[in-house]
Each structure stands twice: as structure tokens, then as C-alpha cells.
Write an enzyme that holds these catalytic residues in place. Structure first.
Site, PDB file in Angstrom:
ATOM      1  N   SER A 241      -9.566   1.840   2.835  1.00  0.00           N
ATOM      2  CA  SER A 241      -8.702   2.651   2.002  1.00  0.00           C
ATOM      3  C   SER A 241      -7.645   1.843   1.237  1.00  0.00           C
ATOM      4  CB  SER A 241      -8.005   3.707   2.862  1.00  0.00           C
ATOM      5  OG  SER A 241      -7.202   3.106   3.852  1.00  0.00           O
TER       6      SER A 241
ATOM      7  N   SER B 289      -9.825  -0.702   6.851  1.00  0.00           N
ATOM      8  CA  SER B 289      -9.293  -0.619   5.481  1.00  0.00           C
ATOM      9  C   SER B 289      -8.730  -1.893   4.878  1.00  0.00           C
ATOM     10  CB  SER B 289      -8.209   0.438   5.430  1.00  0.00           C
ATOM     11  OG  SER B 289      -8.825   1.678   5.450  1.00  0.00           O
TER      12      SER B 289
ATOM     13  N   LYS C   7       0.867  -1.179   0.000  1.00  0.00           N
ATOM     14  CA  LYS C   7       0.000   0.000   0.000  1.00  0.00           C
ATOM     15  C   LYS C   7       0.905   1.231   0.000  1.00  0.00           C
ATOM     16  CE  LYS C   7      -3.844   1.970   2.728  1.00  0.00           C
ATOM     17  NZ  LYS C   7      -4.818   1.704   3.797  1.00  0.00           N
TER      18      LYS C   7
END
Ligand code: GLN
Length: 472
Positions: free
Chosen positions: A148, A173, A73
Site C-alpha cells: 500500500s 506494503s 506515507k
């Protein structure tokens, strides 16, 4: 050789024994990654293909991830690879060091292929708050990926090459995009995985964890990254488990609790139905199920948004246009310069969070908001602890709905956006491990079964999820 048929474990065995031409593998894989990125916007930054091909020309890689492609990420630092945490304010920032998780992946033979899309600093549930391109759901590109860690989940869902992803959760997330994209998302216990080198959102809440195609692959990734790190004093001292080699596809005397509040108002009936059939399946495999109550569930959103925005507002103070990323010509005093840079480069949601968080920490309001939320969080942790005295695992939906269409999200108010986290923020506040596993579809879109376990009980969580996955 057709690499698309290789599972993660096949790849590792073959690469480790030298029977895969890694140059060929990576040059074909990069082609695929570029195509996918064009269609679904999964990456903020792709690694330099030639660096990887050069490094990989040596044959036989070693380690538990021998030669395996892994993605991070965009808020997880890897030396020399742009890290923006989804924000324009960090454009061009190339960390001069590895996060502990990146270093561990590399030392086990993992190859970092890129940095995946996310909501700016993790602020959101759909990845639509990215400062860059918005990722699309591979199951239906008119729909959001969730967030996210949306880029990571979309990549795992779309990619037909062996690969594992690392995402991160503050309030949901990992589970949320895993559920929306139909993959496995594992949120470890807070403190099991080092946060050193993570661009923080909320320090008391952030957890780095795997997103993978199967529970077994998620266990492999967790085994590679878990364990104490002297550079992160919040990591637990106790040695981590060997989640991957201890993984079982059956269980004995498993007691599952079904929190009544997680099937209430706001949860789509078609989602609850899928989750109930998964629970019945677990029952048919020998688990005993009973309804329980977690009465603080409705308070979790308020507690979470006060604590998370308070921590975020202090964390974001370091992005002032002087030390990292975006800069502007220096004019006026520091405050003027600071506001100019932040007004220009931060997105609307980041600004909203800074204002909310600064307010709840202000002298005069601190007791009423931040400190009160901290006390309420302790009660919520106690509530989960009590549930785990009589249950090994809790089962619920991960998200209240299937992935919405982009156009459905456009008219949502901030409060409606925050309510999307209703099922994930409480376990995240409590710091307990959770996993979202696909459990069927509604309107051809995946639904996630959310399993939760007591602190550091990842093995029970993984074994339950693996048994379920094997049975369907
Ligand atoms: N949607 C939640 C938020 O906006 C959680 C996101 C996250 O876990 N990073 O804070």
C-alpha cells in the site's frame, strides 16, 4: 548547480557545509514535485512551498539528514499537514502533533515535503484502493505501483532529486511497491521503530520503514528513526544499531537459506529466474546457500487476514464522524449517524475488512478464528526462528509477478487480491526484518530480491543487500 546529479550523501555533506542554496534547491524541487504529481499521482498532500522556503532560508542546516527532503506515507502524522491515511473519511484532518518518526526526521535536519498516496488505511496491494487519485508506476504508467505504500515507491523511482521516503508495512506494503517500482524497501523488525502517530491498521503488525534508491540510503533513514520511544510501549528497550556507519559491502561465512515454498506454484518463472541469478551472485561473493522448508507458508494468508482484519475493524471504530475528518448533519440515533457517515466515506475494501474482522472477533466465533489464528501465528514465528538457527539470511522473490497493468487488476476477486501477498505476509506476521532490492527485470519491469533476517538482525540484512547491490 544541477541538483539532479546529487546523491543523498553528497547533498547532506554539501548542505551541511553551507554550499547549497536551499531556497533555490527547494523552489526548483517543488516545481519538479508538482510535475511528477501530475503525471504519477504520488502525493495526497504536498507541503506548502512557501513555508519550506521561508524555513530554509537560514543557510547551514545540521544533523545526519541536514536539509534533506523527506516524504511520509499519508498514514504517518506530521503536525499541521493533512493526514488522511488514503481515506475520504479523514479529509481535512490536520494532526496537531508530530509522530515520533516525523519528530526524529525533523530533529535530524530532514524537511517533510509531502504525504504520499496509499491504499485506504493500507488495505490493498496495488494502491488502487486509495480514496484519492491512484498512483501510476513510473516504469510504465499503465501498470500499478504496488501498495500500500505505492506513492512513496513511485516517488522514489521517479524523482531525480536527492530524497528519502518513509512508508509502512502491515503485511508487505514496503517490499511490494519497492519490488514493483524497482527501488529499495526496508521493513524493520516489529518494535524497532516507534508507531506513535501512525494511523493504525493492525497494531500487532504495523512497521514504519524506509523506501530509498539505494541500500545505503535506506540504512541512513533507518538509523535516523530507530530506537525506543516511551510513547510506544511496544518499542524494544535495546539500543538500535548504527546501521549506516556499520554498513559493509562484503560478508564472511554468510549462510543463506532458500525457502522452497517461496518458489512454488503461483510464482512466475521469469521472476524466480531473476531471483535465482541474484542468489548465484551472492554465492559467487562467498555465501553458502542451502534449500530449507517453511511448511506453514500456505497457511500464512489465512492467519494474516484474520488477525489483520480483526485489528483493523477495532481501529476503524474511531472514525465515526464525530472526532476527526468527515461529518454529516446529525440525524437519528448514534448508530444511524455512525452508519451514514461510514457508508458514505469509506471505500468498498475498508467495509469488507470491517465486516470480516468484526465477524472473526464475535462471541461464538472468536475461538474458532481470531484465537486460533493467534496460536497459528506463534507456530509460524517458531518456524522462522528455527530457520535462523542454521541460516543468517533467507532469500526469495518479494512478489510472485511483475507489476500488473491496471486493466489486469480490474477483474480480480477479493481472494485473488489477497493471494498477491503470499510471499510477504509470513515474514510480516513473524515481525522479522526484510528488504526488497532490485535484481533485474522481466518485460522491462523490475523484479525484487527479498531478503529476510532474524529479529533485530537488520545489519546482516543490510550488509547482504548492500554487497549484492554493489556487485551488479
Ligand atoms: N496487502 C496487504 C493487506 O491488504 C498488506 C498491506 C499492508 O501491508 N498495509 O492487508
Amino acid at each position: 548547480m544541477d541538483y539532479t546529479r546529487l546523491s543523498v550523501s553528497d547533498f547532506i555533506t554539501r548542505a551541511g557545509s553551507g554550499s547549497i542554496d536551499l531556497r533555490d534547491f527547494y523552489s526548483r524541487m517543488f516545481k519538479r514535485l508538482k510535475e511528477l504529481n501530475k503525471t504519477y499521482n504520488v502525493f495526497v498532500t504536498l507541503a506548502e512551498e512557501h513555508d519550506i522556503l521561508d524555513a530554509k532560508s537560514a543557510r547551514k542546516p545540521s544533523g545526519t539528514l541536514a536539509g534533506l527532503p523527506v516524504s511520509l506515507k499519508d498514514n504517518i502524522c506530521s503536525e499541521g499537514l493533512q493526514a488522511t491515511a488514503g481515506s475520504r473519511i479523514l479529509e481535512g484532518y490536520e494532526p496537531p502533533f508530530d509522530s515520533t518518526v516525523a519528530a526524529r526526521l525533523k530533529s535530524r535536519g530532514g524537511v517533510i515535503v509531502g504525504k504520499t498516496q496509499m491504499d485506504e488505511f493500507g488495505f490493498g496491494w496495488a494502491s488502487t484502493n486509495s480514496g484519492w487519485k491512484i498512483p501510476k508506476n513510473p516504469r510504465d504508467p499503465t501498470r500499478v505501483t504496488g501498495g500500500s505504500s505505492g506513492g512513496a515507491a513511485a516517488l522514489v523511482a521517479a524523482l531525480d532529486y536527492p530524497h528519502l521516503a518513509l512508508g509502512q508495512s502491515t503485511g508487505g506494503s514496503l517490499s511490494n511497491p519497492a519490488s514493483f517500482c524497482g527501488v529499495v524497501g526496508l521493513t524493520p523488525t516489529y518494535g524497532l521503530v516507534s508507531r506513535y502517530g501512525l494511523i493504525d491498521y493492525g497494531n500487532s503488525l504495523d512497521k514504519i520503514g524506509p523506501i530509498a534508491g539505494t541500500v545505503r540510503d535506506a540504512a541512513l533513514m533507518l538509523s535516523a528513526i530507530a530506537g525506543h520511544d516511551p510513547r510506544d510501549p511496544t518499542t524494544a528497550q535495546k539500543p538500535p544499531g548504527d546501521y549506516h556507519s556499520k554498513l559493509k559491502s562484503s560478508f564472511r561465512n554468510l549462510r543463506i537459506g532458500i525457502p522452497r515454498e517461496y518458489f512454488g506454484e503461483g510464482v512466475e518463472p521469469r521472476v524466480s529466474e531473476r531471483v535465482w541469478s541474484a542468489i548465484k551472485k551472492l554465492e559467487s561473493l562467498g555465501a553458502t546457500c542451502k534449500e530449507i522448508s517453511l511448511p506453514m507458508t500456505p497457511d500464512a494468508i489465512a492467519i494474516y487476514y484474520i488477525i489483520a482484519t480483526s485489528e483493523a475493524s477495532t481501529n476503524l471504530a474511531r472514525f465515526c464522524g464525530l472526532r476527526y475528518g468527515a461529518e454529516e448533519p446529525i440525524e437519528g440515533d448514534f448508530n444511524e449517524y455512525f452508519s451514514k457517515v461510514r457508508s458514505k466515506y469509506l471505500g468498498q475494501e475498508a467495509k469488507r475488512r470491517i465486516i470480516l474482522g468484526t465477524y472473526s472477533r464475535m462471541a461464538g466465533y472468536r475461538d474458532q478464528y481470531y484465537l486460533k489464528a493467534m496460536r497459528a501465528r506463534t507456530l509460524l514465528i517458531q518456524e522462522f526462528r528455527k530457520a535462523f538457527r542454521t541460516c543468517d539470511v533467507l532469500a526469495a522473490p518479494a512478489m510472485p509477478c511483475i507489476a500488473p497493468r491496471f486493466k489486469e487488476t480490474e477483474s480480480m476477486s477479493p481472494l485473488q487480491n489477497y493471494m498477491m501477498d503470499i510471499l510477504t505476509v509470513a515474514p510480516n506476521l513473524a515481525g522479522i526484518p526484510t528488504i526488497s532490492v532490485p535484481c533485474g527485470t522481466a518485460e522491462s519491469m523490475p523484479v525484487g530480491l527479498h531478503l529476510m533476517a532474524g529479529h533485530f538482525n537488520e545489519q546482516a540484512l543490510l550488509n547482504t543487500a548492500h554487497s549484492y547491490e554493489k556487485s551488479i
